[in-house]
Write a protein that holds these residues in place. Structure first.
Motif, PDB file in Angstrom:
ATOM      1  N   VAL A 202       0.102  52.398 -31.026  1.00 60.31           N
ATOM      2  CA  VAL A 202       0.862  53.336 -30.192  1.00 60.31           C
ATOM      3  C   VAL A 202       1.001  52.734 -28.800  1.00 60.31           C
ATOM      4  CG1 VAL A 202       0.782  55.585 -29.038  1.00 60.31           C
ATOM      5  CG2 VAL A 202       0.166  55.398 -31.457  1.00 60.31           C
ATOM      6  N   LEU A 203       2.225  52.775 -28.285  1.00 66.30           N
ATOM      7  CA  LEU A 203       2.480  52.327 -26.919  1.00 66.30           C
ATOM      8  C   LEU A 203       2.982  53.538 -26.138  1.00 66.30           C
ATOM      9  CD1 LEU A 203       4.263  48.970 -26.041  1.00 66.30           C
ATOM     10  CD2 LEU A 203       4.270  50.939 -24.516  1.00 66.30           C
ATOM     11  N   VAL A 204       2.210  53.973 -25.145  1.00 62.67           N
ATOM     12  CA  VAL A 204       2.547  55.185 -24.405  1.00 62.67           C
ATOM     13  C   VAL A 204       3.486  54.841 -23.256  1.00 62.67           C
ATOM     14  CG1 VAL A 204       1.674  57.166 -23.119  1.00 62.67           C
ATOM     15  CG2 VAL A 204       0.328  56.223 -25.019  1.00 62.67           C
ATOM     16  N   ARG A 205       4.694  55.359 -23.358  1.00 60.27           N
ATOM     17  CA  ARG A 205       5.695  55.152 -22.311  1.00 60.27           C
ATOM     18  C   ARG A 205       5.807  56.370 -21.395  1.00 60.27           C
ATOM     19  NH1 ARG A 205       7.091  53.744 -18.531  1.00 60.27           N
ATOM     20  NH2 ARG A 205       9.039  54.446 -17.662  1.00 60.27           N
ATOM     21  N   GLY A 206       5.612  57.563 -21.937  1.00 65.88           N
ATOM     22  CA  GLY A 206       5.707  58.750 -21.108  1.00 65.88           C
ATOM     23  C   GLY A 206       5.257  59.987 -21.862  1.00 65.88           C
ATOM     24  N   ILE A 207       4.749  60.962 -21.124  1.00 69.54           N
ATOM     25  CA  ILE A 207       4.317  62.242 -21.688  1.00 69.54           C
ATOM     26  C   ILE A 207       5.020  63.335 -20.900  1.00 69.54           C
ATOM     27  CG2 ILE A 207       2.367  63.767 -22.175  1.00 69.54           C
ATOM     28  CD1 ILE A 207       0.554  61.305 -22.143  1.00 69.54           C
ATOM     29  N   ALA A 208       5.741  64.188 -21.606  1.00 74.41           N
ATOM     30  CA  ALA A 208       6.472  65.264 -20.930  1.00 74.41           C
ATOM     31  C   ALA A 208       5.502  66.258 -20.311  1.00 74.41           C
ATOM     32  CB  ALA A 208       7.396  65.976 -21.920  1.00 74.41           C
ATOM     33  N   GLY A 209       5.897  66.816 -19.165  1.00 69.53           N
ATOM     34  CA  GLY A 209       5.114  67.877 -18.565  1.00 69.53           C
ATOM     35  C   GLY A 209       5.211  69.141 -19.397  1.00 69.53           C
ATOM     36  N   GLY A 210       4.345  70.089 -19.133  1.00 67.47           N
ATOM     37  CA  GLY A 210       4.344  71.337 -19.877  1.00 67.47           C
ATOM     38  C   GLY A 210       3.241  72.243 -19.383  1.00 67.47           C
ATOM     39  N   THR A 211       2.933  73.264 -20.146  1.00 71.05           N
ATOM     40  CA  THR A 211       1.815  74.133 -19.803  1.00 71.05           C
ATOM     41  C   THR A 211       0.508  73.363 -19.985  1.00 71.05           C
ATOM     42  OG1 THR A 211       1.540  74.961 -22.064  1.00 71.05           O
ATOM     43  CG2 THR A 211       3.118  76.125 -20.645  1.00 71.05           C
ATOM     44  N   PHE A 212      -0.565  73.940 -19.446  1.00 71.75           N
ATOM     45  CA  PHE A 212      -1.875  73.311 -19.621  1.00 71.75           C
ATOM     46  C   PHE A 212      -2.176  73.127 -21.103  1.00 71.75           C
ATOM     47  CE2 PHE A 212      -6.496  73.664 -20.198  1.00 71.75           C
ATOM     48  CZ  PHE A 212      -6.917  72.602 -19.413  1.00 71.75           C
ATOM     49  N   GLU A 213      -1.839  74.143 -21.901  1.00 70.18           N
ATOM     50  CA  GLU A 213      -2.106  74.077 -23.340  1.00 70.18           C
ATOM     51  C   GLU A 213      -1.269  72.982 -24.013  1.00 70.18           C
ATOM     52  OE1 GLU A 213      -3.229  78.073 -21.860  1.00 70.18           O
ATOM     53  OE2 GLU A 213      -1.470  76.787 -21.619  1.00 70.18           O
ATOM     54  N   GLN A 214       0.003  72.874 -23.643  1.00 65.50           N
ATOM     55  CA  GLN A 214       0.880  71.871 -24.250  1.00 65.50           C
ATOM     56  C   GLN A 214       0.410  70.454 -23.920  1.00 65.50           C
ATOM     57  OE1 GLN A 214       4.535  73.345 -22.537  1.00 65.50           O
ATOM     58  NE2 GLN A 214       5.244  74.139 -24.510  1.00 65.50           N
ATOM     59  N   VAL A 215       0.092  70.212 -22.657  1.00 66.91           N
ATOM     60  CA  VAL A 215      -0.358  68.870 -22.254  1.00 66.91           C
ATOM     61  C   VAL A 215      -1.694  68.543 -22.906  1.00 66.91           C
ATOM     62  CG1 VAL A 215      -1.062  67.436 -20.299  1.00 66.91           C
ATOM     63  CG2 VAL A 215       0.956  68.904 -20.102  1.00 66.91           C
ATOM     64  N   THR A 216      -2.567  69.545 -23.020  1.00 67.80           N
ATOM     65  CA  THR A 216      -3.855  69.327 -23.680  1.00 67.80           C
ATOM     66  C   THR A 216      -3.651  68.891 -25.129  1.00 67.80           C
ATOM     67  OG1 THR A 216      -4.988  70.936 -22.266  1.00 67.80           O
ATOM     68  CG2 THR A 216      -6.018  70.421 -24.388  1.00 67.80           C
ATOM     69  N   LYS A 217      -2.726  69.550 -25.837  1.00 68.21           N
ATOM     70  CA  LYS A 217      -2.450  69.166 -27.219  1.00 68.21           C
ATOM     71  C   LYS A 217      -1.887  67.755 -27.305  1.00 68.21           C
ATOM     72  CE  LYS A 217       1.192  69.461 -29.278  1.00 68.21           C
ATOM     73  NZ  LYS A 217       2.258  68.474 -29.640  1.00 68.21           N
ATOM     74  N   ARG A 218      -0.964  67.403 -26.416  1.00 72.04           N
ATOM     75  CA  ARG A 218      -0.341  66.075 -26.441  1.00 72.04           C
ATOM     76  C   ARG A 218      -1.370  64.978 -26.188  1.00 72.04           C
ATOM     77  NH1 ARG A 218       4.716  68.476 -22.876  1.00 72.04           N
ATOM     78  NH2 ARG A 218       5.324  69.964 -24.504  1.00 72.04           N
ATOM     79  N   LEU A 219      -2.225  65.201 -25.195  1.00 75.54           N
ATOM     80  CA  LEU A 219      -3.290  64.235 -24.957  1.00 75.54           C
ATOM     81  C   LEU A 219      -4.282  64.227 -26.119  1.00 75.54           C
ATOM     82  CD1 LEU A 219      -3.895  64.885 -21.157  1.00 75.54           C
ATOM     83  CD2 LEU A 219      -3.016  62.775 -22.170  1.00 75.54           C
TER      84      LEU A 219
END
Length: 331
Positions: free
Chosen positions: A69-86
């Motif tokens: 996996v090469l991380v280019r970007g992570i979209a912003g969102g709610t605390f819950e959404q970002v927690t799930k993405r990470l």
């Protein structure tokens, strides 16, 4: 079994919320290494423990996992959404998939206060920094710093591209009050001592570190005190002096990053202070998903290819993978 890929190489998930110049560059660089790059938005990934043995669903990979996996970007969102993405990135790492940069490095760099703390703990020259939820405490810091002749910069904790930066204190005869830290700053005052420009026009350096080594640099020159390219700064080629390269490498190592865009500024010692190595340059920020389109214009080699080569030749080898013979995973 590994996911379907190009006939001779690996399938790499490029985690991004935007498809454009950077992702095309990475896909071309992967193709040059006989690998396939698939763009995936972390917002579209999910946890489903009924879907496969590993419990993840990565769009485009079916029941399988990417080879890297090469991380280019992570979209912003709610605390819950970002927690799930990470969390998806954390899970991929725990499942043995090399993640470049991994979630831990992303978390350290996206949180500017943690970046400042880790740089300070590692003894890397960086401006004094404060992070507080108390507006009264922030005002006391601004008053104390002002009395000592220092202005401050108020920054969004998770900001990028120079957006939302505000001066606090007296600069060139103008007083800038501390603004409301409510909705615009999430109720948090992240304050960093302002480093005045040492030249006219002012500039900072962006140094790209790949695999622990500084590989290229540019000066971002602007009449404005903010030097981001997105805010109108122009890019100029810059020599990588040993001191500049070392500080950038130390900063990337302090945050545990595979690759990093390190922002540094020249600064003069205070009157009467004893000069010491590194004192004339301060590390301002470390970016874990740095853009490089401006840097590419003043760099003589292909940056995307350098990133992909480091991913394949160093990270995959460290993880026990092989760019030319896949290791099957649990089916």
């Amino acid at each position: 079994m590994a996911s379907p890929a190009s006939p001779c190489g690996l399938t790499v998930a490029i985690m991004t919320d935007e498809i454009g110049w950077h992702t095309r560059q990475l896909q071309a660089a992967l193709q040059a290494r006989a690998c396939l790059g698939r763009c995936v938005d972390l917002a579209d990934c999910r946890i489903d423990t009924t879907a496969a043995w590993h419990g993840l669903v990565i769009p485009g990979f079916g029941r399988e996992l990417p080879d890297a996996v090469l991380v280019r970007g992570i979209a912003g969102g709610t605390f819950e959404q970002v927690t799930k993405r990470l969390g998806v990135l954390h899970a991929l790492r725990e499942l043995g998939v090399p993640v470049y940069n991994d979630a831990r490095a992303i978390e350290r760099s996206v949180d500017k206060s943690m970046t400042s703390l880790l740089l300070h703990a590692a003894g890397i020259p960086t401006p004094p920094t404060w992070a507080t939820e108390s507006i009264a405490q922030a005002q006391r810091i601004a008053i104390r710093e002002g009395a000592a002749g220092h202005a401050l910069v108020l920054k969004p904790l998770f900001g990028s591209q120079g957006k939302g930066l505000r001066l606090v204190g007296d600069v060139e005869g103008v007083h800038y009050p501390l603004p409301d830290i409510g909705a615009a700053y999430g109720g948090l005052a992240y304050l960093q001592r302002f480093v005045p420009a040492s030249t006219a026009p002012g500039f900072d350096w962006r140094v790209l570190v790949i695999g622990g080594r500084s590989v290229t640099a540019m000066r971002r020159v602007s009449e404005h005190w903010i030097h981001n390219v997105a805010q109108g700064a122009r890019c100029e080629p810059a020599d990588l002096s040993p001191e500049l390269a070392r500080l950038a490498e130390d900063a990337a190592q302090a945050l545990g990053m595979d690759y990093a865009g390190v922002d540094l500024m020249p600064s003069a010692p205070r009157p009467g202070a004893r000069a010491r190595p590194g004192h004339g340059i301060q590390v301002i920020e470390v970016n874990g998903a740095a853009a490089w389109q401006g840097l590419q214009r003043v760099t003589g080699f292909n940056i995307a290819r350098a990133l992909v080569d480091d991913l394949i030749d160093r990270r995959l080898m460290l993880a026990g993978g092989d760019a030319h013979s896949k290791t099957p995973r649990r089916a």
